[in-house]
Design a protein around this motif. Structure first.
Motif, short mmCIF file in Angstrom:
data_model
loop_
_atom_site.label_atom_id
_atom_site.label_comp_id
_atom_site.label_asym_id
_atom_site.label_seq_id
_atom_site.Cartn_x
_atom_site.Cartn_y
_atom_site.Cartn_z
N ALA A 118 -13.52 -60.59 40.42
CA ALA A 118 -12.07 -60.45 40.25
C ALA A 118 -11.71 -59.05 39.78
O ALA A 118 -10.74 -58.45 40.27
CB ALA A 118 -11.56 -61.49 39.24
N LEU A 119 -12.49 -58.50 38.87
CA LEU A 119 -12.23 -57.14 38.39
C LEU A 119 -12.41 -56.13 39.52
O LEU A 119 -11.59 -55.24 39.71
CB LEU A 119 -13.16 -56.81 37.22
CG LEU A 119 -12.96 -55.45 36.55
CD1 LEU A 119 -11.54 -55.31 36.01
CD2 LEU A 119 -13.98 -55.27 35.43
N ARG A 120 -13.47 -56.29 40.30
CA ARG A 120 -13.73 -55.39 41.42
C ARG A 120 -12.63 -55.48 42.47
O ARG A 120 -12.13 -54.46 42.95
CB ARG A 120 -15.10 -55.72 42.03
CG ARG A 120 -15.53 -54.80 43.14
CD ARG A 120 -16.91 -55.17 43.69
NE ARG A 120 -17.13 -56.58 43.90
CZ ARG A 120 -16.61 -57.30 44.89
NH1 ARG A 120 -15.82 -56.73 45.77
NH2 ARG A 120 -16.88 -58.58 45.00
N LEU A 121 -12.22 -56.70 42.80
CA LEU A 121 -11.19 -56.88 43.83
C LEU A 121 -9.82 -56.36 43.37
O LEU A 121 -9.12 -55.69 44.13
CB LEU A 121 -11.07 -58.36 44.21
CG LEU A 121 -12.19 -58.90 45.08
CD1 LEU A 121 -12.08 -60.41 45.21
CD2 LEU A 121 -12.17 -58.24 46.45
N LEU A 160 -14.85 -42.83 41.36
CA LEU A 160 -13.64 -43.42 40.77
C LEU A 160 -13.49 -42.98 39.32
O LEU A 160 -12.39 -42.65 38.88
CB LEU A 160 -13.75 -44.95 40.85
CG LEU A 160 -12.50 -45.75 40.99
CD1 LEU A 160 -11.61 -45.24 42.10
CD2 LEU A 160 -12.85 -47.20 41.25
N PHE A 161 -14.59 -42.95 38.59
CA PHE A 161 -14.56 -42.50 37.20
C PHE A 161 -14.08 -41.04 37.13
O PHE A 161 -13.21 -40.71 36.32
CB PHE A 161 -15.95 -42.65 36.57
CG PHE A 161 -15.95 -42.40 35.09
CD1 PHE A 161 -15.67 -43.43 34.21
CD2 PHE A 161 -16.25 -41.14 34.58
CE1 PHE A 161 -15.67 -43.21 32.84
CE2 PHE A 161 -16.26 -40.91 33.21
CZ PHE A 161 -15.96 -41.94 32.34
N LEU A 213 -6.78 -45.32 30.95
CA LEU A 213 -7.89 -45.65 30.06
C LEU A 213 -8.40 -47.05 30.36
O LEU A 213 -9.62 -47.31 30.33
CB LEU A 213 -7.44 -45.56 28.59
CG LEU A 213 -7.18 -44.16 28.05
CD1 LEU A 213 -6.54 -44.24 26.68
CD2 LEU A 213 -8.47 -43.35 28.00
N ILE A 214 -7.51 -47.95 30.70
CA ILE A 214 -7.90 -49.32 31.04
C ILE A 214 -8.67 -49.33 32.35
O ILE A 214 -9.69 -50.00 32.48
CB ILE A 214 -6.66 -50.24 31.11
CG1 ILE A 214 -5.98 -50.31 29.75
CG2 ILE A 214 -7.04 -51.64 31.62
CD1 ILE A 214 -4.59 -50.88 29.78
N VAL A 270 -16.26 -48.64 34.09
CA VAL A 270 -17.47 -48.67 33.26
C VAL A 270 -18.08 -50.08 33.25
O VAL A 270 -19.30 -50.24 33.39
CB VAL A 270 -17.17 -48.19 31.82
CG1 VAL A 270 -18.34 -48.45 30.89
CG2 VAL A 270 -16.81 -46.71 31.83
N VAL A 271 -17.24 -51.10 33.12
CA VAL A 271 -17.74 -52.48 33.13
C VAL A 271 -18.39 -52.79 34.48
O VAL A 271 -19.49 -53.34 34.54
CB VAL A 271 -16.60 -53.48 32.83
CG1 VAL A 271 -17.02 -54.91 33.14
CG2 VAL A 271 -16.15 -53.35 31.37
N LEU A 272 -17.73 -52.42 35.57
CA LEU A 272 -18.31 -52.67 36.89
C LEU A 272 -19.63 -51.93 37.08
O LEU A 272 -20.58 -52.48 37.65
CB LEU A 272 -17.31 -52.26 37.99
CG LEU A 272 -16.10 -53.16 38.14
CD1 LEU A 272 -15.13 -52.57 39.16
CD2 LEU A 272 -16.50 -54.57 38.53
#
Length: 166
Positions: free
Chosen positions: A40-43, A110-111, A148-149, A155-157
């Protein structure tokens, strides 16, 4: 001879427990979140970049001038071509996130891209901060700070990239 044996206090004897139904519901939500959280986060991150990028490509983005003014100090960067180019990059990165391909390259790019958005705070402080007060953000400043979010999501991904799916 009578012996008196004290009965332990019921509260001391039995640890406080949540009702069984609450534990089961919480476990079900935790299991679901574990299963769908990463995709879900990736999508959602991918769809966000597809959307924002498409708006830049078609020149329908409300931030075109803001982006142009952030980078116009760099020689040869003209917003006339840079903003649509940035849109193409965002669409490609977003599409890769949606189809889950090339994460080893996509996530660091992306970062870096998101870190670049903070240039606006340095190059346009009069636009991003109200009355030169770094604690008082304008709409543009909030637009930048919310990244920042998005950085945290990347980072989580990246951290989950090599973990086996459950």
């Amino acid at each position: 001879m009578t012996t008196t044996q004290e009965r332990p206090n019921v509260q001391e004897r039995t640890p406080t427990r949540r009702p069984n139904i609450i534990v089961r519901i919480e476990d079900a939500f935790t299991t679901l979140a574990t299963r769908i959280g990463h995709p879900a986060l990736r999508l959602t991150l991918g769809l966000t970049f597809l959307w924002f990028g498409a708006l830049k490509i078609t020149n329908d983005t409300p931030v075109a001038e803001f982006v142009d003014n952030t980078v116009n100090w760099i020689p040869l960067l003209d917003g006339g071509w840079f903003v649509p180019f940035l849109g193409v990059v965002e669409v490609l990165l977003g599409a890769a996130l949606v189809v889950n391909r090339g994460m080893r390259v996509v996530l660091p790019l992306l970062f870096a891209h998101l870190c670049g958005t903070f240039l606006a705070l340095l190059t346009q402080p009069e636009v991003t901060f109200k009355d030169s007060n770094v604690l008082m953000l304008t709409t543009e400043g909030e637009f930048v700070i919310k990244n920042l979010i998005l950085l945290s999501a990347v980072v989580v991904l990246y951290g989950l990239r090599r973990r086996p799916a459950r």
